[in-house]
Design a protein around this motif. Sequence first.
Motif, PDB file in Angstrom:
ATOM      1  N   PHE A   1       0.771  -1.354   0.250  1.00 27.33           N
ATOM      2  CA  PHE A   1      -0.122   0.540  -0.018  1.00 27.33           C
ATOM      3  C   PHE A   1       0.703   0.976   0.169  1.00 27.33           C
ATOM      4  CE2 PHE A   1      -2.678   3.265   2.277  1.00 27.33           C
ATOM      5  CZ  PHE A   1      -3.721   3.229   1.097  1.00 27.33           C
ATOM      6  N   ALA A   2       1.852   1.207   0.961  1.00 25.17           N
ATOM      7  CA  ALA A   2       3.005   1.940   0.749  1.00 25.17           C
ATOM      8  C   ALA A   2       3.495   2.033  -0.254  1.00 25.17           C
ATOM      9  CB  ALA A   2       3.787   2.469   1.850  1.00 25.17           C
TER      10      ALA A   2
ATOM     11  N   VAL B   1      -7.605  -4.213  -4.347  1.00 19.69           N
ATOM     12  CA  VAL B   1      -7.403  -5.078  -3.298  1.00 19.69           C
ATOM     13  C   VAL B   1      -6.065  -5.209  -2.920  1.00 19.69           C
ATOM     14  CG1 VAL B   1      -8.505  -7.238  -2.431  1.00 19.69           C
ATOM     15  CG2 VAL B   1      -9.562  -6.156  -4.373  1.00 19.69           C
ATOM     16  N   PHE B   2      -6.133  -4.554  -1.344  1.00 20.84           N
ATOM     17  CA  PHE B   2      -5.286  -4.919  -0.211  1.00 20.84           C
ATOM     18  C   PHE B   2      -5.593  -6.014   1.105  1.00 20.84           C
ATOM     19  CE2 PHE B   2      -3.831  -1.315  -2.566  1.00 20.84           C
ATOM     20  CZ  PHE B   2      -2.872  -1.245  -3.081  1.00 20.84           C
TER      21      PHE B   2
ATOM     22  N   SER C   1      -0.487   1.726  10.151  1.00 18.56           N
ATOM     23  CA  SER C   1       0.463   1.323  10.475  1.00 18.56           C
ATOM     24  C   SER C   1       0.540  -0.185   9.425  1.00 18.56           C
ATOM     25  CB  SER C   1       1.441   1.490  11.529  1.00 18.56           C
ATOM     26  OG  SER C   1       0.946   0.310  12.464  1.00 18.56           O
ATOM     27  N   GLU C   2      -0.347  -0.839   9.901  1.00 24.35           N
ATOM     28  CA  GLU C   2      -0.752  -2.264   9.228  1.00 24.35           C
ATOM     29  C   GLU C   2      -1.105  -2.182   7.496  1.00 24.35           C
ATOM     30  OE1 GLU C   2      -2.164  -5.418  12.501  1.00 24.35           O
ATOM     31  OE2 GLU C   2      -3.426  -3.316  11.825  1.00 24.35           O
TER      32      GLU C   2
ATOM     33  N   THR D   1      -0.351  -5.645   1.095  1.00 23.75           N
ATOM     34  CA  THR D   1       0.120  -6.130  -0.741  1.00 23.75           C
ATOM     35  C   THR D   1      -0.980  -6.643  -1.111  1.00 23.75           C
ATOM     36  OG1 THR D   1       0.897  -8.411   0.106  1.00 23.75           O
ATOM     37  CG2 THR D   1       2.159  -7.370  -0.261  1.00 23.75           C
ATOM     38  N   LEU D   2      -1.546  -5.518  -2.455  1.00 23.86           N
ATOM     39  CA  LEU D   2      -1.967  -5.978  -3.508  1.00 23.86           C
ATOM     40  C   LEU D   2      -2.285  -7.215  -4.381  1.00 23.86           C
ATOM     41  CD1 LEU D   2      -3.749  -4.409  -5.355  1.00 23.86           C
ATOM     42  CD2 LEU D   2      -2.146  -3.960  -6.647  1.00 23.86           C
ATOM     43  N   GLN D   3      -3.617  -7.565  -4.135  1.00 23.66           N
ATOM     44  CA  GLN D   3      -3.682  -9.061  -3.971  1.00 23.66           C
ATOM     45  C   GLN D   3      -4.136  -9.095  -5.795  1.00 23.66           C
ATOM     46  OE1 GLN D   3      -2.915 -11.728  -1.950  1.00 23.66           O
ATOM     47  NE2 GLN D   3      -1.994 -10.276  -1.333  1.00 23.66           N
TER      48      GLN D   3
END
Length: 197
Positions: free
Chosen positions: A132-133, A166-167, A183-184, A189-191
């Motif tokens: 996401f970052a 979708v992460f 923070s989480e 991660t991108l799925q």
Amino acid sequence: MHTNLLKSVLRYLPGLAVLATVAGCSVPMGSIADSNGAPPPRAVLTITDAGVSGLTPETGYGPKTIGAALPGFTIETIQTAGENDTQWTYAAFRDGLQMVQIFKGTGGKIGVVHGVGDAVAGPNGERLGMTFAQVRLPRRACRVGQNLWRGMAICKAANTEKVSLVFAISEYRGPFDQLPSPSELQQATLQRILWTP
């Protein structure tokens, strides 16, 4: 040396478990990361507001019309999970790896398309496995997933109207009725990359 190898393998196991859960089927999909940290392969499909490469809102829902829109791909029937249920649908494979899942729409046309392979790119260059970052979206662009996608973040891709990302967080333990903490979420991660006609 063996300890470092074991740590490297263990680092990727949670991500693979999440990928298997999100996939909702037992067919091979493109990998989300290279164990050597190499960049993903060249994109063979790009998802934008206009569609998914040759797939557009006018594409008929059937293996022949989908295959004609995606030359070089093999079209097969699979069972897979959407956000709210599990459905039989079509998947497009290239070199034995699943790249997209095509759901049934209305009026004999295709509906939502899920990008699930590592040779699929989003409208801003997003690739599966990015965090996401790395995608650099604001938290306000996201909502929490429901039902089969509980605890996942479903986010509108930047500068689009019809593309969502979708992460998921590996081994996420909740709460599942709200977005993960800031923070989480940064580490999610991108799925999947979704296009809605």
